[in-house]
Design a protein around this motif. Structure first.
Motif, PDB file in Angstrom:
ATOM      1  N   ASP A   1      -4.621   5.713  -7.856  1.00 41.37           N
ATOM      2  CA  ASP A   1      -4.279   4.373  -7.382  1.00 41.37           C
ATOM      3  C   ASP A   1      -5.514   3.615  -6.896  1.00 41.37           C
ATOM      4  O   ASP A   1      -5.622   2.397  -7.090  1.00 41.37           O
ATOM      5  CB  ASP A   1      -3.238   4.460  -6.264  1.00 41.37           C
ATOM      6  CG  ASP A   1      -1.837   4.706  -6.800  1.00 41.37           C
ATOM      7  OD1 ASP A   1      -1.592   4.390  -7.979  1.00 41.37           O
ATOM      8  OD2 ASP A   1      -0.990   5.214  -6.052  1.00 41.37           O
TER       9      ASP A   1
ATOM     10  N   HIS B   1     -10.710   1.865   0.996  1.00 33.99           N
ATOM     11  CA  HIS B   1     -10.879   2.229  -0.421  1.00 33.99           C
ATOM     12  C   HIS B   1     -12.111   3.108  -0.596  1.00 33.99           C
ATOM     13  O   HIS B   1     -12.054   4.189  -1.224  1.00 33.99           O
ATOM     14  CB  HIS B   1     -11.006   0.968  -1.273  1.00 33.99           C
ATOM     15  CG  HIS B   1     -11.126   1.241  -2.744  1.00 33.99           C
ATOM     16  ND1 HIS B   1     -12.289   1.695  -3.332  1.00 33.99           N
ATOM     17  CD2 HIS B   1     -10.219   1.145  -3.737  1.00 33.99           C
ATOM     18  CE1 HIS B   1     -12.096   1.856  -4.623  1.00 33.99           C
ATOM     19  NE2 HIS B   1     -10.849   1.532  -4.900  1.00 33.99           N
TER      20      HIS B   1
ATOM     21  N   ASP C   1      -1.172  14.338  -1.641  1.00 31.25           N
ATOM     22  CA  ASP C   1      -1.320  13.822  -3.007  1.00 31.25           C
ATOM     23  C   ASP C   1      -2.623  13.038  -3.143  1.00 31.25           C
ATOM     24  O   ASP C   1      -2.631  11.864  -3.516  1.00 31.25           O
ATOM     25  CB  ASP C   1      -0.124  12.949  -3.372  1.00 31.25           C
ATOM     26  CG  ASP C   1      -0.158  12.491  -4.825  1.00 31.25           C
ATOM     27  OD1 ASP C   1      -0.846  13.149  -5.640  1.00 31.25           O
ATOM     28  OD2 ASP C   1       0.480  11.466  -5.132  1.00 31.25           O
TER      29      ASP C   1
ATOM     30  N   SER D   1      -6.868   0.035  -8.443  1.00 35.16           N
ATOM     31  CA  SER D   1      -7.120  -1.169  -7.661  1.00 35.16           C
ATOM     32  C   SER D   1      -8.523  -1.714  -7.888  1.00 35.16           C
ATOM     33  O   SER D   1      -8.803  -2.871  -7.559  1.00 35.16           O
ATOM     34  CB  SER D   1      -6.911  -0.881  -6.174  1.00 35.16           C
ATOM     35  OG  SER D   1      -7.888   0.020  -5.694  1.00 35.16           O
TER      36      SER D   1
ATOM     37  N   GLY E   1      -3.203  11.706  -6.668  1.00 38.31           N
ATOM     38  CA  GLY E   1      -2.487  10.460  -6.933  1.00 38.31           C
ATOM     39  C   GLY E   1      -3.140   9.277  -6.249  1.00 38.31           C
ATOM     40  O   GLY E   1      -3.196   8.171  -6.807  1.00 38.31           O
ATOM     41  N   GLN E   2      -3.653   9.511  -5.025  1.00 38.06           N
ATOM     42  CA  GLN E   2      -4.364   8.435  -4.334  1.00 38.06           C
ATOM     43  C   GLN E   2      -5.592   8.004  -5.116  1.00 38.06           C
ATOM     44  O   GLN E   2      -5.879   6.802  -5.235  1.00 38.06           O
ATOM     45  CB  GLN E   2      -4.771   8.879  -2.929  1.00 38.06           C
ATOM     46  CG  GLN E   2      -3.646   8.860  -1.924  1.00 38.06           C
ATOM     47  CD  GLN E   2      -4.174   8.938  -0.507  1.00 38.06           C
ATOM     48  OE1 GLN E   2      -4.982   8.121  -0.100  1.00 38.06           O
ATOM     49  NE2 GLN E   2      -3.721   9.940   0.227  1.00 38.06           N
TER      50      GLN E   2
ATOM     51  N   PRO F   1       0.831  -1.214   0.000  1.00 38.79           N
ATOM     52  CA  PRO F   1       0.000   0.000   0.000  1.00 38.79           C
ATOM     53  C   PRO F   1       0.860   1.257   0.000  1.00 38.79           C
ATOM     54  O   PRO F   1       1.972   1.268   0.529  1.00 38.79           O
ATOM     55  CB  PRO F   1      -0.786  -0.119   1.321  1.00 38.79           C
ATOM     56  CG  PRO F   1      -0.691  -1.551   1.732  1.00 38.79           C
ATOM     57  CD  PRO F   1       0.612  -2.045   1.196  1.00 38.79           C
ATOM     58  N   ARG F   2       0.326   2.321  -0.577  1.00 38.20           N
ATOM     59  CA  ARG F   2       0.977   3.624  -0.504  1.00 38.20           C
ATOM     60  C   ARG F   2       1.142   4.031   0.959  1.00 38.20           C
ATOM     61  O   ARG F   2       0.289   3.741   1.796  1.00 38.20           O
ATOM     62  CB  ARG F   2       0.121   4.680  -1.193  1.00 38.20           C
ATOM     63  CG  ARG F   2       0.010   4.584  -2.684  1.00 38.20           C
ATOM     64  CD  ARG F   2      -1.004   5.603  -3.177  1.00 38.20           C
ATOM     65  NE  ARG F   2      -0.678   6.964  -2.762  1.00 38.20           N
ATOM     66  CZ  ARG F   2      -0.416   7.968  -3.595  1.00 38.20           C
ATOM     67  NH1 ARG F   2      -0.434   7.741  -4.891  1.00 38.20           N
ATOM     68  NH2 ARG F   2      -0.143   9.161  -3.138  1.00 38.20           N
ATOM     69  N   ARG F   3       2.210   4.748   1.255  1.00 39.99           N
ATOM     70  CA  ARG F   3       2.449   5.195   2.629  1.00 39.99           C
ATOM     71  C   ARG F   3       1.324   6.107   3.125  1.00 39.99           C
ATOM     72  O   ARG F   3       0.830   5.934   4.239  1.00 39.99           O
ATOM     73  CB  ARG F   3       3.791   5.923   2.711  1.00 39.99           C
ATOM     74  CG  ARG F   3       4.081   6.588   4.049  1.00 39.99           C
ATOM     75  CD  ARG F   3       4.414   5.592   5.128  1.00 39.99           C
ATOM     76  NE  ARG F   3       4.551   6.243   6.423  1.00 39.99           N
ATOM     77  CZ  ARG F   3       5.153   5.705   7.465  1.00 39.99           C
ATOM     78  NH1 ARG F   3       5.689   4.503   7.370  1.00 39.99           N
ATOM     79  NH2 ARG F   3       5.225   6.341   8.615  1.00 39.99           N
ATOM     80  N   ASP F   4       0.899   7.083   2.305  1.00 43.93           N
ATOM     81  CA  ASP F   4      -0.146   8.000   2.770  1.00 43.93           C
ATOM     82  C   ASP F   4      -1.474   7.271   2.957  1.00 43.93           C
ATOM     83  O   ASP F   4      -2.229   7.555   3.901  1.00 43.93           O
ATOM     84  CB  ASP F   4      -0.300   9.208   1.838  1.00 43.93           C
ATOM     85  CG  ASP F   4      -0.378   8.843   0.364  1.00 43.93           C
ATOM     86  OD1 ASP F   4      -0.510   7.644   0.033  1.00 43.93           O
ATOM     87  OD2 ASP F   4      -0.315   9.767  -0.477  1.00 43.93           O
ATOM     88  N   HIS F   5      -1.762   6.302   2.099  1.00 47.99           N
ATOM     89  CA  HIS F   5      -2.992   5.522   2.247  1.00 47.99           C
ATOM     90  C   HIS F   5      -2.923   4.647   3.500  1.00 47.99           C
ATOM     91  O   HIS F   5      -3.921   4.489   4.215  1.00 47.99           O
ATOM     92  CB  HIS F   5      -3.197   4.654   1.003  1.00 47.99           C
ATOM     93  CG  HIS F   5      -4.478   3.874   1.001  1.00 47.99           C
ATOM     94  ND1 HIS F   5      -5.715   4.475   1.035  1.00 47.99           N
ATOM     95  CD2 HIS F   5      -4.710   2.532   0.970  1.00 47.99           C
ATOM     96  CE1 HIS F   5      -6.659   3.541   1.034  1.00 47.99           C
ATOM     97  NE2 HIS F   5      -6.075   2.360   1.000  1.00 47.99           N
TER      98      HIS F   5
END
Length: 366
Positions: free
Chosen positions: A69, A34, A62, A73, A65-66, A7-11
Motif C-alpha cells: 500500500d 510513509h 501485515d 501511494s 501488505g503495508q 488510511p489502513r488501520r494498522d498504518h
C-alpha cells in the motif's frame, strides 16, 4: 465522502503512536509515516525472533501488505509530482540474503549499490546526500551530517520521498491577509488564506477536521482542537477514524495560515519508548538481511512541508545505519551544560562528592 480513501488501520495506529512520541510542547513538527513506515517494514522483512516481534508490535503483522500500500501511494502516474528513493548501500564484503535484496529492489525508485564505508566514508556521505537531495528536489540537502556514516557501518538503508500537490481550487492570493494566531507565546498576526467552498468537514470528540483536495488523489487534512492549547493533544486512531466517518460536504468559510514546518530527528529514542529495543543490541536478529549479525546504530529522519495559496509541497528522508552486532555504536552525546553532581572516588571510598549549579572557572591548568 466515501470516495476519499482512508488510511489502513494498522498504518494509522503506527502513525498516531509515533507522532505522540515526537510531540514537544509548544514546538511544531513534521514527519513522514510513509518514509519511516517503509524502512521499518523493510527491517521487519529481514528480522526474526524478538527483534521482529517488537517491530511488528508497532507497525502491525501485515507489514508486507503495508509495503504494497505504501508503494501504491507513491506509484507514478501522469501529472503526479512525486519522487521516491529506496536505497540499499553495503560494502562489497557483506553477504546479503537474496530475498531481502529483492524486497528492496521491488520498491519504487530502488537503488542497490556497493560503497566503501571504511575507505571513503565522506565520499559515501556526499553520494547519499546527493541522491536524497535529487529525489527531494533540494528540500533535504543533508540527511547524513558530518561524521556519518562512520567507517564501521555495514549497511545503510535509505528512503526519500518528495511530493507536490496543487489545490483543485487554489486560494486567491489577494484574499490572504494577517489574522491573529493564538501561538504558545501569545497571539500574533500571521498571513492567513481564505476560501469559501463546500468542503468535507467533520466535528467529533472535541475536534474539527476539514479536507482540502488536490489532484491525483492527494488530500490535506487539517485537524483543529475545539480548545486552544500550546500544543494540540495527541491523536488516537479512534478519534481520527471518528472524524473521517463524520465528514460531510459542508459550505465552509475556511481561514488557513500559510505555513512551513521542518524537523530533523533521531528516531532511536522515540522507537525505543515504543518497545523497539532489541534492534540496537548485540542480540538483534536480522538473519533475513545477512548471515552476518547486524544491529541498528542510528535512524535519522528529516521532513519538511510547506502550504501556500497554490498547494502543498513536502519532502522526507529516513536513513537506517547498521553495524556488525556486538560492536560499539557511535559515540553517545554527554554534554554537561546544566547543574550536575560529582563524586571523586578511590577504591571503595568516595573521597569527595558535591554539586555544581554555576561553575566558577579556576583558570587554565598550570
Amino acid at each position: 465522502m466515501s470516495t476519499i480513501p482512508l488510511p489502513r488501520r494498522d498504518h494509522l495506529e503506527f502513525t498516531t503512536a509515533l507522532d505522540r512520541e515526537l510531540i514537544h510542547p509548544g514546538v511544531s513538527h513534521v514527519w513522514s509515516p510513509h518514509s519511516v513506515g517503509t524502512v521499518l517494514a523493510l527491517l521487519a522483512s529481514g528480522a526474526s525472533h524478538r527483534t521482529l516481534a517488537q517491530i511488528v508490535s508497532l507497525i502491525g503483522r501485515d507489514f508486507a501488505g503495508q509495503l504494497l500500500d505504501l508503494d501504491l501511494s507513491a506509484a507514478p502516474e501522469p501529472g503526479l509530482d512525486l519522487a521516491v528513493l529506496n536505497g540499499l548501500y553495503v560494502p562489497s564484503d557483506l553477504p546479503l540474503r537474496r530475498t531481502f535484496v529483492e524486497h528492496v529492489r521491488s520498491r519504487g525508485g530502488s537503488e542497490i549499490a556497493n560503497v566503501d564505508f571504511r575507505g571513503d566514508a565522506e565520499g559515501v556521505r556526499g553520494y547519499i546526500n546527493g541522491r536524497v537531495a535529487e529525489t527531494t528536489r533540494g528540500l533535504i540537502g543533508q540527511l547524513l551530517p558530518p561524521g556519518l556514516p562512520p567507517p564501521d557501518v555495514r549497511l545503510l538503508l535509505v528512503n526519500a520521498l518528495w511530493v507536490r500537490m496543487a489545490w483543485q481550487e487554489p486560494f486567491k492570493p489577494s484574499q490572504t491577509r494577517p489574522l491573529p494566531f493564538r501561538a504558545p507565546g501569545g497571539p500574533r498576526p500571521v498571513p492567513t488564506m481564505h476560501r469559501t467552498a463546500r468542503l468535507p468537514l467533520a466535528r467529533a470528540h472535541g475536534w474539527g477536521l476539514v479536507t482540502l483536495a488536490g489532484g491525483q488523489g492527494l488530500y490535506l487534512d487539517v485537524l483543529l482542537p475545539d480548545t486552544a492549547a500550546p500544543t494540540p493533544p495527541p491523536l488516537s486512531p479512534e478519534l481520527v477514524g471518528a472524524l473521517y466517518r463524520a465528514r460531510s460536504a459542508t459550505m465552509t468559510r475556511l481561514a488557513l495560515p500559510r505555513f512551513a514546518v521542518r524537523t530533523s530527528v533521531s528516531l532511536l529514542g522515540p522507537l525505543s519508548r515504543l518497545g523497539l529495543k532489541d534492534m540496537v543490541t548485540a542480540g538483534a536478529r536480522f538473519d533475513a538481511i545477512s548471515p552476518q549479525p547486524l544491529a541498528v546504530s542510528e535512524i535519522l529522519h528529516q521532513a519538511v512541508l510547506r502550504v501556500d495559496e497554490k498547494g502543498a509541497e513536502g519532502a522526507a528522508a529516513t536513513g537506517v545505519l547498521m553495524l556488525r552486532a556486538g560492536l560499539p555504536s557511535r559515540a553517545v552525546e554527554f554534554t554537561v551544560d546544566r547543574p550536575f553532581v560529582f563524586a571523586l572516588r578511590r577504591g571503595a571510598s568516595i573521597l569527595f562528592m558535591g554539586r555544581v549549579t554555576d561553575p566558577v572557572d579556576p583558570g587554565p591548568a598550570a
